[in-house]
Design an enzyme around this catalytic site. Structure first.
Site, PDB file in Angstrom:
ATOM      1  N   GLY A 108      49.022  17.034  32.153  1.00 25.32           N
ATOM      2  CA  GLY A 108      48.886  17.608  30.829  1.00 25.32           C
ATOM      3  C   GLY A 108      50.039  18.530  30.476  1.00 25.32           C
ATOM      4  CD  GLU A 131      48.342  12.399  34.100  1.00 24.03           C
ATOM      5  OE1 GLU A 131      48.410  13.220  33.182  1.00 24.03           O
ATOM      6  OE2 GLU A 131      49.347  11.816  34.574  1.00 24.03           O
TER       7      GLU A 131
END
Length: 257
Positions: A108, A131
């Site tokens: 993020g 991720e």
């Protein structure tokens, strides 16, 4: 003023500061406070350019995985759009925006940097979308903005491998726009956007809208969009001042109107 994210304003430049030590993990509260700070920066006419900064040690090392661990599909189905929208609010600031990156910009955090117009990166920083190593994919722009920035092949390499990208590679592939010593990152980011603080704000807004909006259109639609924005600027005081100053051979005094 947020508890973990705040917007400082000085001499026409707003700094969105992330303050959730040690790694500025983007939990739900941080995400929503980023959104609020971005909306405030967008709406405040005294803010003419924006720096997004995580501090001297780290930009943002990703989402709060502990917060996500217990979430089900139903939970995340309700949260995913909000996560994307929080960072999207940064991308929609109609003013020049630069990320000042120290330490890590991962997950993020990298997506937050991608939402900015430029990225000034410390020479020892690491960027990436890890991720995939958690069995998921980027969910706040990492597959979309990264591919548009560095191309689909490089984006697939970074996203599918989950590897970290160092500053030199980031500069080479266009993920970074400037690489400087860590101690100089914030000052260099401010210097990058400083010229816009006294520029023709409406023209700058239109230029950013033309480029960003045109990327989502075919060429003919993009050209029509550009023409519309171009013509609209003839209603502004700054257009009149800029052209008059040119004819009179003097420096324009832009007011942002």
């Amino acid at each position: 003023m947020g508890e973990l994210v705040r917007l400082d304003k000085h001499d026409g430049i707003g700094t969105i500061r992330l303050e959730r030590p040690p790694m500025n993990a983007l939990n739900t509260q941080v995400q929503e406070e980023i959104r609020a700070a971005a909306l405030e920066a967008a709406d405040d006419d005294s803010v003419r350019a924006v720096v997004v900064y995580g501090g001297e040690k780290v930009f943002a090392a990703g989402a709060d995985i502990k917060e996500m661990t217990a979430m089900s599909y139903v939970d995340m189905a309700g949260r995913a759009a909000n996560l994307s929208a929080a960072l999207g609010a940064v991308a929609r600031i109609p003013k020049p925006v630069v990320a000042a990156i120290t330490g890590y910009a991962l997950g993020g955090g990298c997506e937050l940097a991608l939402a900015c117009d430029w990225r000034v990166v410390a020479d020892d920083a690491k960027l990436g979308q890890p991720e995939i190593k958690l069995g998921i994919i980027p969910g706040a722009g990492g597959t979309q903005r990264l591919a548009r920035l560095v191309g689909p092949a490089r984006a697939k390499d970074i996203v599918l491998s989950g590897r970290m990208v160092d500053a030199d590679e980031a500069l080479r592939i266009g993920l970074a726009d400037k690489v400087v010593p860590a101690a100089d990152v914030y000052a260099e980011a401010v210097a990058l956007v400083r010229p816009y603080a006294n520029g023709p704000a409406q023209a700058i807004r239109a230029a950013k809208a033309a480029i960003d909006g045109g990327l989502d259109m075919d060429l003919n639609s993009g050209l029509a969009w550009e023409s519309q924005l171009f013509a609209a600027l003839f209603a502004t005081d700054d257009r009149r001042e800029g052209m008059t100053a040119f004819v009179e051979k003097r420096k324009p005094d832009f007011t942002g109107r």
